[in-house]
Enzyme design. Structure first.
Site, PDB file in Angstrom:
ATOM      1  N   TYR A 107       0.824  -1.212   0.000  1.00 16.59           N
ATOM      2  CA  TYR A 107       0.000   0.000   0.000  1.00 16.59           C
ATOM      3  C   TYR A 107       0.856   1.259   0.000  1.00 16.59           C
ATOM      4  O   TYR A 107       1.715   1.434   0.875  1.00 16.59           O
ATOM      5  CB  TYR A 107      -0.890  -0.022   1.239  1.00 16.59           C
ATOM      6  CG  TYR A 107      -1.783   1.190   1.384  1.00 16.59           C
ATOM      7  CD1 TYR A 107      -2.956   1.297   0.647  1.00 16.59           C
ATOM      8  CD2 TYR A 107      -1.460   2.213   2.263  1.00 16.59           C
ATOM      9  CE1 TYR A 107      -3.792   2.400   0.781  1.00 16.59           C
ATOM     10  CE2 TYR A 107      -2.285   3.320   2.408  1.00 16.59           C
ATOM     11  CZ  TYR A 107      -3.453   3.404   1.672  1.00 16.59           C
ATOM     12  OH  TYR A 107      -4.270   4.499   1.801  1.00 16.59           O
ATOM     13  N   ASN A 110       7.659  -2.291   2.740  1.00 13.88           N
ATOM     14  CA  ASN A 110       6.663  -1.274   3.077  1.00 13.88           C
ATOM     15  C   ASN A 110       6.015  -1.638   4.407  1.00 13.88           C
ATOM     16  O   ASN A 110       4.812  -1.677   4.542  1.00 13.88           O
ATOM     17  CB  ASN A 110       5.601  -1.209   1.971  1.00 13.88           C
ATOM     18  CG  ASN A 110       4.626  -0.064   2.151  1.00 13.88           C
ATOM     19  OD1 ASN A 110       5.024   1.086   2.235  1.00 13.88           O
ATOM     20  ND2 ASN A 110       3.337  -0.377   2.205  1.00 13.88           N
ATOM     21  N   SER A 114       3.239  -3.606   4.246  1.00 12.83           N
ATOM     22  CA  SER A 114       3.476  -5.011   3.925  1.00 12.83           C
ATOM     23  C   SER A 114       4.875  -5.177   3.351  1.00 12.83           C
ATOM     24  O   SER A 114       5.572  -4.198   3.079  1.00 12.83           O
ATOM     25  CB  SER A 114       2.444  -5.506   2.903  1.00 12.83           C
ATOM     26  OG  SER A 114       1.131  -5.287   3.341  1.00 12.83           O
ATOM     27  N   SER A 149      -0.044  -6.024   8.329  1.00  7.09           N
ATOM     28  CA  SER A 149       0.991  -6.266   7.329  1.00  7.09           C
ATOM     29  C   SER A 149       0.672  -7.488   6.479  1.00  7.09           C
ATOM     30  O   SER A 149       0.218  -8.512   6.981  1.00  7.09           O
ATOM     31  CB  SER A 149       2.346  -6.464   8.025  1.00  7.09           C
ATOM     32  OG  SER A 149       3.396  -6.505   7.089  1.00  7.09           O
ATOM     33  N   GLY A 150       0.923  -7.367   5.174  1.00  9.36           N
ATOM     34  CA  GLY A 150       0.830  -8.500   4.275  1.00  9.36           C
ATOM     35  C   GLY A 150       2.232  -8.966   3.932  1.00  9.36           C
ATOM     36  O   GLY A 150       2.938  -8.305   3.169  1.00  9.36           O
TER      37      GLY A 150
END
Length: 370
Positions: free
Chosen positions: A140, A212, A249, A287-288
């Site tokens: 993102y 990120n 993420s 978070s991914g």
């Protein structure tokens, strides 16, 4: 001098890092792997959705740049607040049949569709099997970018794919990593590689990250609590420091030329979080953390109707590959941090680059500077 050569990297600052790198210390040290970026930076000032400011892009990783031969692959996940398309079929089939692309969260669809178009036009897919399930991942960038303006378009995706090449890889504020934030410093794209000798052969493990994620207080470099030592220079939103919450993420792409089968590549992908943890990542709720790995060995392993013979490295020899994976993920994140530059985006929101000299001073304080 290329942009990648002009930007400093973690080792240039004297950060002590283990292991022997490949020629470019990049995922492209795995022979045949190519990387391409398309970066979109326009406008400044107040956000106008659909107009800008724009701080985004797309990054392409091609496992076999010169032809469309599928590679054995696998994926893994630490925390699932993110997206990586195509992984169900990677899991089921054990193969990756095209490029991996990384972009912002709201541009996954256009990237997915554009890969299909590119594959149909350039990869000579069989008429009897004219379908594709591309692998597209996201993080993102809406703190800096007009993410709901949908500025990544078909032509940007095609440019990234067509520009993909071997050699040095541009890092920091580039491609999909353009608007990204890492431990509340400017983040983005980073890469690294390691060479090792196993079973009388030399192999390479490389990683590329789109970083990120992470809180400032968690940032750790070479065992030093850098985030606690540099608590200022936090992101500014409308001139104020927003609440220090994690909303990002990390995507990790791992490549090797070691002959690994899908179940072994899954084991490799599962080691990516250990490299993230060395820099302070914990896989927070927002978070991914999603990882994909592939091997360029075993060429021509896929067939619709013929028996194939493949080579597999013994499981007992994989520990060194695990260590190399941890080290390349760690260094790729650090390279993303070091290469990134301060960026101002929508509404004047600003994310600061990690200050190189202050980082060196902190490492020196703890006797960790090379």
């Amino acid at each position: 001098m290329s942009d990648s050569a002009a930007k400093p990297r973690a080792r240039d600052l004297g950060i002590p890092l283990q292991g022997r790198t490949g020629k470019h210390n990049a995922i492209t040290d795995v022979r045949g792997v190519a990387v391409g970026h398309e970066t979109i930076i326009t406008g400044e000032g107040k956000l106008e959705v659909g107009i800008g400011p724009i701080r985004t892009g797309v990054t392409a990783i091609l496992p076999r740049a010169e032809h469309s031969d599928p590679v054995f692959a696998a994926w893994s996940c630490l925390n699932g607040n993110g997206e990586m398309t195509g992984t169900t079929w990677v899991d089921e089939s054990g193969f990756l049949s095209g490029p991996i692309m990384i972009t912002n969260t709201h541009s996954v669809g256009v990237v997915h569709d554009s890969i299909i178009e590119w594959s149909q036009r350039t990869r000579n897919l069989k008429v009897g099997n004219p379908w594709s399930l591309p692998v597209v991942a996201e993080t993102y960038d809406g703190f800096l970018n007009d993410i709901n303006g949908f500025h990544v378009r078909r032509n940007h995706v095609l440019k990234a794919l067509n520009k993909a090449s071997g050699g040095p890889v541009e890092e920091g504020n580039t491609g999909g990593g353009t608007g990204m934030i890492c431990h509340k410093f400017k983040g983005g794209i980073g890469t690294s590689s390691r060479t090792l000798h196993l079973a009388d052969s030399d192999y390479v493990v490389g990683a590329l990250v789109q970083a990120n994620y992470g809180l400032r207080e968690q940032l750790t470099i070479s065992g030093v609590p850098v985030g606690l030592e540099i608590p200022d220079l936090m992101p500014e939103e409308n001139g104020q420091t927003p609440r220090d919450s994690e909303q990002g993420s990390i995507i990790v792409v791992i490549a090797t030329d070691a002959p690994l089968l899908p179940h072994q590549l899954r084991r490799l992908a599962k080691r990516a979080p250990l490299g993230i943890a060395r820099v302070g990542g914990i896989g927070g709720n927002g978070s991914g953390d999603i990882f994909v790995s592939f091997s360029t060995a075993n060429q021509n392993a896929m067939s619709d109707n013929e028996l194939k013979t493949v080579t597999m490295l013994p499981n007992e020899l994989m520990t060194d590959l695990f260590q190399a994976t941890v080290l390349v993920v760690e260094e790729a994140i650090l390279n993303a941090l070091v290469a990134a530059k301060t960026m101002t985006g929508i509404d004047g929101n600003t994310v600061y680059a990690i200050p190189h000299e202050r980082l060196r001073e902190v490492l020196r304080k703890y006797n960790r500077l090379c």
